[in-house]
Design an enzyme around this catalytic site. Sequence first.
Site, PDB file in Angstrom:
ATOM      1  N   LYS A  31      14.411 -27.877 -10.221  1.00 13.41           N
ATOM      2  CA  LYS A  31      15.836 -27.610 -10.470  1.00 13.41           C
ATOM      3  C   LYS A  31      16.710 -28.287  -9.407  1.00 13.41           C
ATOM      4  O   LYS A  31      17.653 -29.000  -9.733  1.00 13.41           O
ATOM      5  CB  LYS A  31      16.100 -26.092 -10.470  1.00 13.41           C
ATOM      6  CG  LYS A  31      15.312 -25.332 -11.524  1.00 13.41           C
ATOM      7  CD  LYS A  31      15.648 -23.861 -11.515  1.00 13.41           C
ATOM      8  CE  LYS A  31      15.194 -23.130 -10.270  1.00 13.41           C
ATOM      9  NZ  LYS A  31      13.730 -23.035 -10.091  1.00 13.41           N
TER      10      LYS A  31
ATOM     11  N   ARG B 148      18.978 -14.760 -13.418  1.00  8.38           N
ATOM     12  CA  ARG B 148      17.542 -14.685 -13.271  1.00  8.38           C
ATOM     13  C   ARG B 148      16.984 -13.394 -13.851  1.00  8.38           C
ATOM     14  O   ARG B 148      15.802 -13.109 -13.726  1.00  8.38           O
ATOM     15  CB  ARG B 148      17.205 -14.724 -11.788  1.00  8.38           C
ATOM     16  CG  ARG B 148      16.531 -16.000 -11.360  1.00  8.38           C
ATOM     17  CD  ARG B 148      16.216 -15.856  -9.880  1.00  8.38           C
ATOM     18  NE  ARG B 148      15.307 -16.856  -9.445  1.00  8.38           N
ATOM     19  CZ  ARG B 148      15.670 -17.962  -8.789  1.00  8.38           C
ATOM     20  NH1 ARG B 148      16.921 -18.213  -8.552  1.00  8.38           N
ATOM     21  NH2 ARG B 148      14.758 -18.801  -8.380  1.00  8.38           N
TER      22      ARG B 148
ATOM     23  N   ARG C 113       5.851 -28.659  -0.702  1.00 11.61           N
ATOM     24  CA  ARG C 113       7.267 -28.996  -0.456  1.00 11.61           C
ATOM     25  C   ARG C 113       7.586 -28.955   1.035  1.00 11.61           C
ATOM     26  O   ARG C 113       7.159 -28.070   1.756  1.00 11.61           O
ATOM     27  CB  ARG C 113       8.165 -27.997  -1.189  1.00 11.61           C
ATOM     28  CG  ARG C 113       9.618 -28.162  -0.824  1.00 11.61           C
ATOM     29  CD  ARG C 113      10.572 -27.451  -1.743  1.00 11.61           C
ATOM     30  NE  ARG C 113      10.161 -26.105  -2.087  1.00 11.61           N
ATOM     31  CZ  ARG C 113      10.692 -25.405  -3.091  1.00 11.61           C
ATOM     32  NH1 ARG C 113      11.621 -25.955  -3.840  1.00 11.61           N
ATOM     33  NH2 ARG C 113      10.285 -24.185  -3.340  1.00 11.61           N
TER      34      ARG C 113
ATOM     35  N   ARG D  16       9.546 -23.998   3.657  1.00 14.31           N
ATOM     36  CA  ARG D  16      10.322 -22.795   3.339  1.00 14.31           C
ATOM     37  C   ARG D  16       9.430 -21.561   3.495  1.00 14.31           C
ATOM     38  O   ARG D  16       8.268 -21.596   3.079  1.00 14.31           O
ATOM     39  CB  ARG D  16      10.808 -22.880   1.880  1.00 14.31           C
ATOM     40  CG  ARG D  16      12.304 -22.956   1.765  1.00 14.31           C
ATOM     41  CD  ARG D  16      12.758 -23.324   0.397  1.00 14.31           C
ATOM     42  NE  ARG D  16      12.495 -22.314  -0.622  1.00 14.31           N
ATOM     43  CZ  ARG D  16      12.959 -22.388  -1.852  1.00 14.31           C
ATOM     44  NH1 ARG D  16      13.703 -23.421  -2.220  1.00 14.31           N
ATOM     45  NH2 ARG D  16      12.689 -21.458  -2.742  1.00 14.31           N
TER      46      ARG D  16
ATOM     47  N   ARG E 254       6.634 -15.116  -7.152  1.00 21.25           N
ATOM     48  CA  ARG E 254       7.902 -15.620  -7.722  1.00 21.25           C
ATOM     49  C   ARG E 254       7.706 -16.068  -9.162  1.00 21.25           C
ATOM     50  O   ARG E 254       8.541 -15.834 -10.026  1.00 21.25           O
ATOM     51  CB  ARG E 254       8.422 -16.790  -6.871  1.00 21.25           C
ATOM     52  CG  ARG E 254       9.025 -16.342  -5.555  1.00 21.25           C
ATOM     53  CD  ARG E 254       9.025 -17.440  -4.504  1.00 21.25           C
ATOM     54  NE  ARG E 254       9.782 -18.616  -4.893  1.00 21.25           N
ATOM     55  CZ  ARG E 254       9.651 -19.812  -4.316  1.00 21.25           C
ATOM     56  NH1 ARG E 254       8.778 -19.982  -3.335  1.00 21.25           N
ATOM     57  NH2 ARG E 254      10.388 -20.820  -4.714  1.00 21.25           N
TER      58      ARG E 254
HETATM   59  P1  AP5 Z   1      12.658 -28.449  -6.230  1.00 19.15           P
HETATM   60  O1  AP5 Z   1      13.601 -29.409  -6.834  1.00 19.15           O
HETATM   61  O2  AP5 Z   1      12.944 -27.970  -4.836  1.00 19.15           O
HETATM   62  O3  AP5 Z   1      12.376 -27.229  -7.209  1.00 19.15           O
HETATM   63  P2  AP5 Z   1      13.260 -25.948  -7.562  1.00 19.15           P
HETATM   64  O4  AP5 Z   1      13.064 -25.685  -9.014  1.00 19.15           O
HETATM   65  O5  AP5 Z   1      14.659 -26.119  -7.066  1.00 19.15           O
HETATM   66  O6  AP5 Z   1      12.450 -24.901  -6.736  1.00 19.15           O
HETATM   67  P3  AP5 Z   1      12.901 -23.637  -5.900  1.00 19.15           P
HETATM   68  O7  AP5 Z   1      11.652 -23.152  -5.201  1.00 19.15           O
HETATM   69  O8  AP5 Z   1      14.079 -23.923  -5.019  1.00 19.15           O
HETATM   70  O9  AP5 Z   1      13.281 -22.673  -7.025  1.00 19.15           O
HETATM   71  P4  AP5 Z   1      13.297 -21.141  -6.980  1.00 19.15           P
HETATM   72  O10 AP5 Z   1      13.955 -20.805  -8.237  1.00 19.15           O
HETATM   73  O11 AP5 Z   1      12.015 -20.499  -6.709  1.00 19.15           O
HETATM   74  O12 AP5 Z   1      14.082 -20.872  -5.633  1.00 19.15           O
HETATM   75  P5  AP5 Z   1      15.609 -20.599  -5.292  1.00 19.15           P
HETATM   76  O13 AP5 Z   1      15.927 -21.393  -4.104  1.00 19.15           O
HETATM   77  O14 AP5 Z   1      16.493 -20.717  -6.465  1.00 19.15           O
HETATM   78  O15 AP5 Z   1      11.230 -29.132  -6.277  1.00 19.15           O
HETATM   79  C1  AP5 Z   1      10.078 -28.455  -5.779  1.00 19.15           C
HETATM   80  C2  AP5 Z   1       9.064 -29.501  -5.244  1.00 19.15           C
HETATM   81  O16 AP5 Z   1       8.606 -30.311  -6.310  1.00 19.15           O
HETATM   82  C3  AP5 Z   1       9.653 -30.468  -4.213  1.00 19.15           C
HETATM   83  O17 AP5 Z   1       8.700 -30.733  -3.226  1.00 19.15           O
HETATM   84  C4  AP5 Z   1       9.995 -31.701  -5.021  1.00 19.15           C
HETATM   85  O18 AP5 Z   1       9.940 -32.847  -4.201  1.00 19.15           O
HETATM   86  C5  AP5 Z   1       8.929 -31.679  -6.089  1.00 19.15           C
HETATM   87  N1  AP5 Z   1       9.383 -32.224  -7.361  1.00 19.15           N
HETATM   88  C6  AP5 Z   1      10.575 -32.014  -7.987  1.00 19.15           C
HETATM   89  N2  AP5 Z   1      10.629 -32.677  -9.168  1.00 19.15           N
HETATM   90  C7  AP5 Z   1       9.431 -33.284  -9.302  1.00 19.15           C
HETATM   91  C8  AP5 Z   1       8.853 -34.119 -10.321  1.00 19.15           C
HETATM   92  N3  AP5 Z   1       9.525 -34.430 -11.427  1.00 19.15           N
HETATM   93  N4  AP5 Z   1       7.586 -34.580 -10.155  1.00 19.15           N
HETATM   94  C9  AP5 Z   1       6.879 -34.252  -9.023  1.00 19.15           C
HETATM   95  N5  AP5 Z   1       7.371 -33.486  -8.036  1.00 19.15           N
HETATM   96  C10 AP5 Z   1       8.636 -32.997  -8.165  1.00 19.15           C
HETATM   97  O19 AP5 Z   1      15.560 -19.051  -4.938  1.00 19.15           O
HETATM   98  C11 AP5 Z   1      14.863 -18.578  -3.796  1.00 19.15           C
HETATM   99  C12 AP5 Z   1      14.880 -17.070  -3.720  1.00 19.15           C
HETATM  100  O20 AP5 Z   1      16.243 -16.601  -3.675  1.00 19.15           O
HETATM  101  C13 AP5 Z   1      14.289 -16.349  -4.916  1.00 19.15           C
HETATM  102  O21 AP5 Z   1      12.896 -16.200  -4.804  1.00 19.15           O
HETATM  103  C14 AP5 Z   1      15.002 -14.977  -4.840  1.00 19.15           C
HETATM  104  O22 AP5 Z   1      14.458 -14.171  -3.861  1.00 19.15           O
HETATM  105  C15 AP5 Z   1      16.387 -15.371  -4.397  1.00 19.15           C
HETATM  106  N6  AP5 Z   1      17.279 -15.588  -5.547  1.00 19.15           N
HETATM  107  C16 AP5 Z   1      17.805 -16.777  -5.960  1.00 19.15           C
HETATM  108  N7  AP5 Z   1      18.565 -16.604  -7.059  1.00 19.15           N
HETATM  109  C17 AP5 Z   1      18.527 -15.272  -7.356  1.00 19.15           C
HETATM  110  C18 AP5 Z   1      19.095 -14.479  -8.377  1.00 19.15           C
HETATM  111  N8  AP5 Z   1      19.869 -15.027  -9.344  1.00 19.15           N
HETATM  112  N9  AP5 Z   1      18.838 -13.170  -8.399  1.00 19.15           N
HETATM  113  C19 AP5 Z   1      18.075 -12.614  -7.468  1.00 19.15           C
HETATM  114  N10 AP5 Z   1      17.485 -13.302  -6.454  1.00 19.15           N
HETATM  115  C20 AP5 Z   1      17.714 -14.616  -6.396  1.00 19.15           C
END
Ligand code: AP5
Length: 595
Positions: free
Chosen positions: A88, A164, A199, A228, A239
Amino acid sequence: MLHAPLSSVHRNSASPSPSLPRLSTPSLCPSSPSCVRPTCLRSRHVLSFSVSPKTHLRAKSKSVGLKVNCSAGEPLKVMISGAPASGKGTQCELIVKKFGLVHISTGDLLRAEVSAGTDIGNKAKEFMNAGKLVPDEIVTAMVTARLSLPDAQEKGWLLDGYPRSYAQAQSLEERKIRPDIYIVLDVPDEILIDRCVGRRLDPVTGKIYHIKNFPPETEEIKARLVTRPDDTEEKVKSRLEIYKQNAQAILSTYLSVMNKIDGNRPKDVVFSEVDSLLSRVQNDKAKTTKLENTVYGISLPSNWATKKEGKWRGIPTRLNNIPHSREIRTYFYDDVLQATQRAIYDGKTRLKVEINIPELNPDVYRIGTLMELVRVIALSFADDGKRVKVCVQGSMGEGALAGMPLQLAGTRKILEFMDWGDHGALGTFVKIGSIGAKEVDEQDDIFILVAPQNAVGNCIIDDLRGMTESAGMRPVILINPRLKDLPGSSGIMQTMGRDKRLEYAASFENCYFFRLLYFAGTQYPIMGALRMSYPYPYELYKRVDQPSKKEEYILLSTFDGRPSIDEVNDAFIGKPRNQVKNTSGIWGFLSSILQ
Ligand code: AP5
């Protein structure tokens, strides 16, 4: 200028407003004072708190001049969803660069709060580090406040990581905040775990790396990369589990605007699909604004098409109960009408509606349902000041060879005696006619052809062709045409004019398609449904029985064109699209009718 996290903004605001806390405003791009840059609240936080690496990336991406490409009409509103590490953040970076949307990432917002050590951050930290969701009230307040800021309103927004949970989705619904498009990145579990564990983030530039997929460019960068805290295998699994528990419930809210994308491909390939989807939605919005009142004078409010599709709430249930309830019939009339209007509004002139709900299956056939549908469409255009000709073929052939399809017998009379409203539409804005070149009058604006089909021994094609040629660029809509071969009285398939018929039928574009899916050769139970409503893709649904004795239709997949039987079967058994197909199996769904 440094920016405080959301929580401190709440605390410091001189006149706190519960609905619109004072947050950051859009900043000017340093490279060009005239370029107003959509600013991610969280990106700004990060500028002050260096421990939030991913935030840096997004901050950095904004410091390079952005190509702001929003339409003159309403700006784009995009939600991106997917399991942890589905990409994402990576895609958001590219989307922001291309479309200039305001990127709102709840993960980033929360990490900024944690880094800043705010009350919100301290509360959120324990949940995040355990791989759990932060309580809804905290996140929802942050998101709705951010969405209401002027930059998000003006430039459009890209919501990442929210909603979410079902409750979060409902919070947005209650505030009438809906996306134009809901993108889901689909990546297999084992890949996700590897992506998370591998990552690495650069705390200086904010860039996201992966130890194998996207290794750092230099040893110097490599030395400063951080991981992270929630990227351990154990936490990623938690997660992922939470994501799966919630995904289906959220999807039900956004089904009508959902587009699933295979995220297990190189990031540029994934982006090219995202890009073309967003460009299409953006063009639709721009067209709707720009072309208002210009295509056949059909007046629709700004952003009509998207708003209308946004109201769609999934396939109605209990479709095997015949006769259908008024609600079900009205539902389908409305669905067909919206698709048809969108297509005509887009300048399409040769359209085909294929609707096969049980009441319109040849075995059950209720002509009243078909007539009501035709009336709804005709009156809606008539209301708009268009002169609509509703055409039913008359008797074809001569003498002993004369004939007309049994299904259409009496149809014209029914149409003439139907209630066309109190305003005298029939005879002025709506006329009833037959099919043929001589039926086309100069004052006619739109033609609706009711179930044109061959009669035994007679082929409708020449009359149809003559009529459409005379209609020129005026829209012609075929409702449930049946131009396939018919068995003749001898039982031999009638193939008269076959090539011409098929070629002609292919020149019409489906603006609406609906068909229930059953096991081959049966009409029970319903296994699923296939729906297409212009300009959106074909949607394949699976019918699922709920413990409460209710049923539900769950979206399995979408297709740009009408899917083949193999594609339907593969989607039902959960086989990825690029996998070699099985040659056998129990999954014999619809056969020829899907072709
Ligand atoms: P990346 O682009 O970083 O992936 P991402 O989908 O953004 O992953 P996140 O881990 O950030 O998502 P998440 O939803 O778990 O965490 P968030 O920060 O929102 O890519 C990941 C890896 O893959 C990288 O190394 C990249 O280089 C690689 N990659 C990307 N594209 C690729 C491709 N096409 N091919 C190969 N490799 C690739 O949330 C974190 C925490 O915050 C949650 O766990 C929760 O506790 C809290 N939180 C956030 N939002 C809420 C909510 N709405 N409600 C409650 N709690 C929340």
